[in-house]
Design an enzyme around this catalytic site. Structure first.
Site, PDB file in Angstrom:
ATOM      1  N   ASP A   1      -7.143 -11.382   9.932  1.00  0.00           N
ATOM      2  CA  ASP A   1      -6.556 -10.643   8.819  1.00  0.00           C
ATOM      3  C   ASP A   1      -5.166 -11.235   8.580  1.00  0.00           C
ATOM      4  OD1 ASP A   1      -4.984  -8.900   7.383  1.00  0.00           O
ATOM      5  OD2 ASP A   1      -5.614  -7.093   8.448  1.00  0.00           O
TER       6      ASP A   1
ATOM      7  N   CYS B   1      -0.601   2.748   8.396  1.00  0.00           N
ATOM      8  CA  CYS B   1      -2.047   2.509   8.523  1.00  0.00           C
ATOM      9  C   CYS B   1      -2.397   1.952   9.900  1.00  0.00           C
ATOM     10  CB  CYS B   1      -2.577   1.562   7.445  1.00  0.00           C
ATOM     11  SG  CYS B   1      -2.387   2.173   5.785  1.00  0.00           S
TER      12      CYS B   1
ATOM     13  N   LYS C   1       0.846  -9.070  -1.677  1.00  0.00           N
ATOM     14  CA  LYS C   1       1.864  -9.222  -0.634  1.00  0.00           C
ATOM     15  C   LYS C   1       2.548 -10.588  -0.704  1.00  0.00           C
ATOM     16  CE  LYS C   1       0.098  -5.630   2.233  1.00  0.00           C
ATOM     17  NZ  LYS C   1      -0.733  -5.231   3.367  1.00  0.00           N
TER      18      LYS C   1
ATOM     19  N   GLN D   1      -0.543 -10.028   6.316  1.00  0.00           N
ATOM     20  CA  GLN D   1       0.883  -9.913   6.599  1.00  0.00           C
ATOM     21  C   GLN D   1       1.512 -11.252   6.991  1.00  0.00           C
ATOM     22  OE1 GLN D   1       3.578  -7.570   5.755  1.00  0.00           O
ATOM     23  NE2 GLN D   1       1.645  -6.510   6.050  1.00  0.00           N
TER      24      GLN D   1
ATOM     25  N   HIS E   1      -4.312  -3.002  11.513  1.00  0.00           N
ATOM     26  CA  HIS E   1      -4.302  -2.133  10.339  1.00  0.00           C
ATOM     27  C   HIS E   1      -5.668  -1.429  10.295  1.00  0.00           C
ATOM     28  CE1 HIS E   1      -4.360  -1.170   6.013  1.00  0.00           C
ATOM     29  NE2 HIS E   1      -3.089  -1.468   5.959  1.00  0.00           N
TER      30      HIS E   1
HETATM   31  C1  LIG Z   1      -1.777  -4.670   3.655  1.00  0.00           C
HETATM   32  C2  LIG Z   1      -2.624  -4.983   4.799  1.00  0.00           C
HETATM   33  C3  LIG Z   1      -4.013  -4.769   4.769  1.00  0.00           C
HETATM   34  C4  LIG Z   1      -4.699  -4.152   3.587  1.00  0.00           C
HETATM   35  O1  LIG Z   1      -4.571  -4.950   2.458  1.00  0.00           O
HETATM   36  P1  LIG Z   1      -5.039  -4.395   1.030  1.00  0.00           P
HETATM   37  O2  LIG Z   1      -4.386  -5.340   0.070  1.00  0.00           O
HETATM   38  O3  LIG Z   1      -4.512  -2.991   0.913  1.00  0.00           O
HETATM   39  O4  LIG Z   1      -6.513  -4.455   0.997  1.00  0.00           O
HETATM   40  C5  LIG Z   1      -4.738  -5.115   5.874  1.00  0.00           C
HETATM   41  N1  LIG Z   1      -4.161  -5.651   6.957  1.00  0.00           N
HETATM   42  C6  LIG Z   1      -2.845  -5.874   7.038  1.00  0.00           C
HETATM   43  C7  LIG Z   1      -2.256  -6.497   8.266  1.00  0.00           C
HETATM   44  C8  LIG Z   1      -2.021  -5.549   5.966  1.00  0.00           C
HETATM   45  O5  LIG Z   1      -0.705  -5.756   6.035  1.00  0.00           O
END
Ligand SMILES: *Cc1c(COP(=O)(O)O)cnc(C)c1O
Length: 408
Positions: free
Chosen positions: A202, A366, A228, A205, A125
């Site tokens: 990260d 993104c 999420k 997801q 992302h």
């Molecule tokens: C949604 C997402 C982000 C960004 O998260 P925010 O809540 O918008 O800060 C970063 N990495 C991944 C894999 C995502 O799905």
């Protein structure tokens, strides 16, 4: 035919928004990877907080301030327990994954020298690319990229070659938001540690579908966003190993993050407050804690089983549509389907689906580097949650068939 231990009808009653209509049709919400919907348990926790407790935290001696502090800190402990962090102060409240990654990347500026190397993947992302690029510009460090293979998985042999004595930090997502692929993070972490590099995962997801154990992973940093996982927007958490959080300089200066302030020298507060300058999103934190309770009550094993059932069913049916191609169609993935239909623009398919009340995401999600890899402008992405039903999958498939028929 369908095996689910969940009472989906009862679960759906927890989500008022799922009752509404869009363009004259009952809503079919398949954009869960962008944001999940919010159950009454979370809405009520936030509303109760404002009705009964609202005050600023950690400051006042009065009753409301203490109650607000207790509720906020109880939420931190829920997050600690959920991710199995060793200590509550290893959980930093942030506004979400974007903020968490910026906090860490910014802190690394004090450790890096020109010629040091950072490793990212092609599957990221933008939130896990751009802050590190900004860091490279400031420090002269170099960004190396793990490429993806034809099916969308990371090329792990290239990763092994990229690692070296100058590698300082590796940052990849646990699960790709664009394709749903689950990355082999255990192996990524182990190999990075072998050369003395730190790792940031990260988890934005992954956390809606599984429960990572940060101690078992032995990871330095792990991020999540509440919105999420059925929580509110604008709140998330950064897990960091205590030793690293002590080493990293504060990201923002202000109230709440200080120990002593004089014009000669300011000393910083202890963890976690060192990274929580200013008044935090207290109600958001309380809602985040309620979301974790809600998800755990349903149970992540049952959640994953139901979602995977929906995805497998949808995948099988989609593949029967002529010219339809699914990206990242591998065994090890979460309930996300990213696809295109030959000769059609993803945006046109998404627009027609919306007219039928079906919400999907279209575009680059993104993740422009992934789209460049496949040489496409974007995809149509359907992402499933535990509150989606087989009937909705049928409506989605019929919708795609209809849209394709109209556009061809
Ligand atoms: C949604 C997402 C982000 C960004 O998260 P925010 O809540 O918008 O800060 C970063 N990495 C991944 C894999 C995502 O799905």
């Amino acid at each position: 035919m369908y095996s689910t231990t969940l009472d989906i009808t009862q679960i759906r009653a927890d989500f008022p928004i799922l009752q509404r209509q869009v363009n004259g049709q009952p809503l079919v919400y398949l954009d869960n990877a962008a944001t999940s919907q919010t159950p009454l348990a979370v809405i009520d926790a936030i509303s109760d907080y404002y009705k009964h407790t609202n005050a600023n935290i950690h400051r006042g001696v009065h009753a409301l301030s203490q109650e607000a502090t207790d509720e906020f800190e109880a939420a931190r402990q829920k997050i600690q327990t959920h991710f199995n962090a060793a200590k509550a102060h290893e959980i930093i409240f942030t506004s979400g994954t974007t903020h968490s990654i910026n906090l860490v990347a910014n802190g690394f500026a004090s450790f890096l020298e020109k010629g040091d190397e950072l490793i990212v993947s092609e599957l990221e992302h933008h939130a896990n690319i751009v802050p590190w690029q900004m860091l490279c510009e400031r420090t002269g460090a170099q960004l190396k990229v793990i490429p993806i293979t034809e099916n969308g998985t990371l090329d792990m042999s290239v990763y092994a070659d990229l690692l070296g004595a100058r590698t300082k930090v590796v940052f990849v997502n646990h699960v790709s938001n664009a394709l749903g692929i689950i990355n082999p993070i255990e192996e990524i972490i182990e190999k990075a540690h072998a050369v003395g590099a730190a790792v940031l995962i990260d988890g934005a997801q992954a956390t809606p579908h599984m429960v990572p154990d940060v101690q078992a992973l032995d990871v330095e940093f792990y991020t999540t966003s509440a919105h999420k996982i059925c929580g509110p927007t604008g709140i998330g958490a950064l897990y960091g190993k205590e030793a690293w959080l002590r080493k990293l300089p504060p990201y923002q200066g202000g109230g709440e993050m200080i120990d002593q302030v004089t014009f000669e020298k300011t000393t910083y507060a202890d963890l976690p407050h060192k990274f929580e300058a200013g008044t935090p999103n207290i109600a958001g934190g309380v809602g985040f804690g309620a979301a974790i309770d809600y998800m755990n009550n349903i149970g992540f094993d049952a959640i994953a089983a139901h979602e995977n059932d929906l995805m497998r069913h949808a995948t099988k049916k989609l593949k029967k549509i002529e010219g339809l191609h699914i990206y990242g169609d591998v065994e090890n993935k979460v309930a996300v389907i990213s696809f295109n239909v030959e000769g059609l623009h993803p945006y046109d398919i998404g627009t027609l689906l919306d007219k039928m009340g079906i919400a999907v995401r279209t575009g680059h999600h993104c993740c422009q580097p992934i789209m460049d890899h496949f040489q496409i402008p974007g995809t149509v992405r359907a992402s499933f949650a535990f509150y989606n039903t087989h009937e909705e999958v049928e409506r989605f498939i019929a919708g795609v068939e209809k849209a394709v028929g109209m556009l061809r």
